[in-house]
Enzyme design. Structure first.
Site, PDB file in Angstrom:
ATOM      1  N   LYS A 267     -14.443   1.829  -3.349  1.00  0.00           N
ATOM      2  CA  LYS A 267     -15.303   2.107  -2.191  1.00  0.00           C
ATOM      3  C   LYS A 267     -16.575   2.822  -2.619  1.00  0.00           C
ATOM      4  O   LYS A 267     -17.675   2.493  -2.175  1.00  0.00           O
ATOM      5  CB  LYS A 267     -14.556   3.005  -1.185  1.00  0.00           C
ATOM      6  CG  LYS A 267     -13.618   2.283  -0.258  1.00  0.00           C
ATOM      7  CD  LYS A 267     -13.156   3.255   0.850  1.00  0.00           C
ATOM      8  CE  LYS A 267     -11.805   2.861   1.382  1.00  0.00           C
ATOM      9  NZ  LYS A 267     -11.267   3.849   2.335  1.00  0.00           N
TER      10      LYS A 267
ATOM     11  N   HIS B  20       7.570 -26.779   1.456  1.00  0.00           N
ATOM     12  CA  HIS B  20       6.708 -27.798   0.858  1.00  0.00           C
ATOM     13  C   HIS B  20       5.579 -27.166   0.054  1.00  0.00           C
ATOM     14  O   HIS B  20       4.571 -27.806  -0.205  1.00  0.00           O
ATOM     15  CB  HIS B  20       6.117 -28.690   1.950  1.00  0.00           C
ATOM     16  CG  HIS B  20       7.154 -29.357   2.790  1.00  0.00           C
ATOM     17  ND1 HIS B  20       7.691 -30.578   2.472  1.00  0.00           N
ATOM     18  CD2 HIS B  20       7.787 -28.953   3.915  1.00  0.00           C
ATOM     19  CE1 HIS B  20       8.595 -30.912   3.383  1.00  0.00           C
ATOM     20  NE2 HIS B  20       8.674 -29.946   4.270  1.00  0.00           N
TER      21      HIS B  20
ATOM     22  N   GLU C 260       0.817  -1.212   0.000  1.00  0.00           N
ATOM     23  CA  GLU C 260       0.000   0.000   0.000  1.00  0.00           C
ATOM     24  C   GLU C 260       0.854   1.266   0.000  1.00  0.00           C
ATOM     25  O   GLU C 260       0.428   2.311  -0.477  1.00  0.00           O
ATOM     26  CB  GLU C 260      -0.939  -0.014   1.220  1.00  0.00           C
ATOM     27  CG  GLU C 260      -2.243   0.721   0.986  1.00  0.00           C
ATOM     28  CD  GLU C 260      -3.281   0.431   2.056  1.00  0.00           C
ATOM     29  OE1 GLU C 260      -2.914   0.339   3.240  1.00  0.00           O
ATOM     30  OE2 GLU C 260      -4.474   0.302   1.711  1.00  0.00           O
TER      31      GLU C 260
END
Lengths: 438, 438
Positions: free
Chosen positions: B429, B315, B294
């Site tokens: 938003k 793994h 960000e």
């Protein structure tokens, strides 16, 4: 209703220069036909046992009986195993709330502890605080030789001895590994064999990261009371268009693989972000990361997978996704959310200066957010694939899992790599053992 | 003893063509001097309040009192807030075992629920199963206007009313937001003000993703009994070489920033992997992902952060890291592990075909693995930075946190972007609110 996939917002014709050019997508799609033929041939000749699993039900009653018997009156179930021996089980367990914030810690029934990482502090703390009398243990390693799992298993066996629970070990411990082969050592079987611990067979033809639909994933699921039949049936939904010989563009896994490879090859999209708008898909994104990374990351090829969760990662990674380097393909996974969850009081919504919240539910906002994020990415020229399932349950999870396993295998075919090996990790293992014993 | 950083295995002279060329590193390092001057000037004039926090202790007694009072006799503490309002707290809470497999679920003391994602099923389940009588709530939003946090807060207030706990709300609820400003609405304050909920002030000069050393991170830490003074003191260790005017190459944060930017600019290393060999750093890696993504992901710049955990991700992702595309810089974080954790029984180790395990501890293996992974990456020509702290505790966590905040700010300076804004997330938003109320 099955998974709905759309790649409209990944097309050059819709989002501009960072979308996949039509000819590149078509060329990649055409190349998936050979992979689809290969899958059908392996389904027919049994050469890829993964493909037989969706239609197999005969093993499930015994698996459920084992799971129920082991979980009976347990306060805690400890799962030892790492990588593909754990992530599939965790992914399914999350359907029952495992590691879901606000849910997992308040769940009824036994606590599950997937000890997939090796950490001396964590494991010491576990053995110190675990009520050993009412705990159960499952040790999973395909080869039987995984160092981390052997160490954890030895530590648990010693702790049980110290707690004078030695005689109960065969009743509270279960092992899962490949059948013993003449001339080949299986350390886990030899270790647990000393204590007459019952052993389940790990499928010899299904590797760890593809094992979620075998007993490796389904045993933990069954211990939580999940519907393991529905998981396999969901998987069959993803396989069906392959077996039905649909053209590649109508096989979601082939379309996804073609999109990913074409975008990597023609547009340098070297990162594949899977962003799911559901808490219960958090482990799924981690499972995907292993599947994609370990299957394709070889010979300098592959793309780098990233798991993300919505809406929370709108407040974390989305700034970079939208405004950072154009090196990513996005997959946004959504579910039907409208009308779900707590409903907002109208008066309180007004006090909070959000009159629009009044009468709406938390699900209404999450649904709007998933849609808005996919559209915002596309509007900013980022290639987006959307995937939608009505709800997160056993069937849709089974379908998602099989979809991505097929997509990965098809992508490996397009890249010309072996989806089923992981040769690069051996060097570090050998070196670690050398340092350990030095 | 503080953090030890080495970039030896990231240098062209040591690992070959994928390492950073000496001249590119030196040039980037020289450019960090201006950033270091800027930091010193802001420390002197108070223009970047983050830099004052390490030496500030005066706010801590009241913070601890608040935390202790709120946690008193609580079975559950629910933290409402997302992104930077949550990840710092989670990172510190992990020092006390929060969300550590095998530890978190067996911890004594109140259960912590960081509800940083919005999910209708999870939140509905939380409110259904939470023992409301003995639960406490903290609602955190810097602006007071975060939609997710407001919805969660409204839902909790309604649930408390329904449970006839309305009169107790001021005693069991706490808010944390910026002070009210004349002419500017603070929705969270207005909402909680209706119930006379006590409010703590969010520092106006410290944004969410940099707020871990403020009350945003330290309040949850104090509720868990962590040493918040030591966290701040640890942070001062990372700041010290800056304030001491050490040359850039002796300031770990400057060296890290220069390495990262130089590798991105000259070697196309567009992905920054932080792989930590400790369960208690799992949330730290997620905190880092937000901070780096960000702060730097803007104007087409920045690199993409990935968090990984060792040994488990050996793994999962290591195959790709070693053998996939050469697009990554690796940071491997290790701690002193030798002799720690359960010790392996010699006889059982022999039965398991691992006589080398006998007498060794789990920590011995993890220590060997961290070293082996860093060396294997380097041997395969992947640039690696190593970071080592003796142990994961309040002090080393404070130092790691401040190190990476400084490194991020310096990297932003080198890239020419504003580390402190996040303009790209607004569009989504607005669109989500439109869809919600449509």
């Amino acid at each position: 209703m099955p998974l709905i996939q759309s790649i409209d917002s990944a097309l050059h014709t819709n989002i501009g220069q960072h979308g996949v050019p039509t000819e590149a997508l078509d060329a990649a799609l055409a190349r998936t036909e050979a992979a689809l033929d290969w899958l059908r041939a392996r389904h027919a000749d049994g050469g890829l046992p993964l493909l037989q699993l969706p239609a197999t039900h005969s093993d499930l009653p015994e698996l459920r009986d084992r799971a129920v018997a082991l979980a009976d009156r347990a306060t805690d179930i400890v799962l030892l195993g790492t990588g593909g021996s754990s992530l599939g089980g965790q992914t399914l367990a999350q359907l029952a709330g495992y590691m879901v914030p606000g849910v997992g810690a308040l769940r009824a029934g036994p606590r599950l502890h997937f000890m997939d990482n090796l950490d001396p502090d964590s494991f010491g703390s576990l053995l110190k605080h675990l009520p050993l009398q009412t705990s159960r243990f499952v040790s999973i390693s395909k080869s039987g030789g995984t160092g981390e799992t052997l160490m954890q298993t030895i530590a648990v066996l010693s702790a049980l001895h110290e707690a004078s629970l030695g005689p109960r070990i065969p009743d509270i411990f279960l092992g899962l590994s490949e059948p013993a082969k003449p001339g080949k050592k299986n350390s886990l079987r030899e270790l647990l064999g000393q204590y007459k611990v019952p052993m389940l067979d790990h499928h010899t033809g299904v590797g760890g990261r593809f094992s979620v639909l075998t007993n490796v994933g389904l045993l933990p699921a069954a211990m939580l009371g999940l519907d393991v039949v529905a998981i396999r049936e969901g998987a069959s939904l993803a396989l069906k268009p392959v077996l039905d010989k649909r053209p590649a563009k109508e096989v979601p896994a082939a379309l996804g693989a073609a999109l990913s490879v074409a975008l990597a090859e023609t547009k340098n999209k070297g990162i594949s972000v899977v962003m799911a708008y559901a808490d219960r898909l958090e482990r799924f994104t981690r499972w995907y990361v292993q599947l994609w990374a370990e299957s394709l990351g070889k010979d300098g090829k592959g793309t780098t997978p990233i798991g993300a969760l919505g809406p929370v990662d709108q407040h974390s990674q989305l700034q970079l996704f939208i405004a950072g380097p154009r090196d990513k393909l996005f997959t946004v996974i959504t579910t039907d959310r409208a009308g779900k969850g707590p409903r907002m009081d109208k008066k309180l919504s007004e006090v909070a200066g959000e009159p629009g919240f009044g009468g709406k539910t938390i699900g209404d906002l999450v649904g709007a957010q998933g849609r808005a994020t996919a559209e915002t990415l596309a509007k900013n020229g980022c290639p987006v694939r959307t995937m939608h399932v009505p709800q997160i349950d056993e069937e849709s999870m089974g379908e998602l899992l099989m979809h991505f396993m097929l997509e990965t295998i098809i992508a490996a075919h397009l890249l010309g790599v072996d989806a089923f090996d992981q040769p690069a990790v051996e060097e570090g293992k050998v070196l670690a053992k050398k340092y350990l014993t030095a």
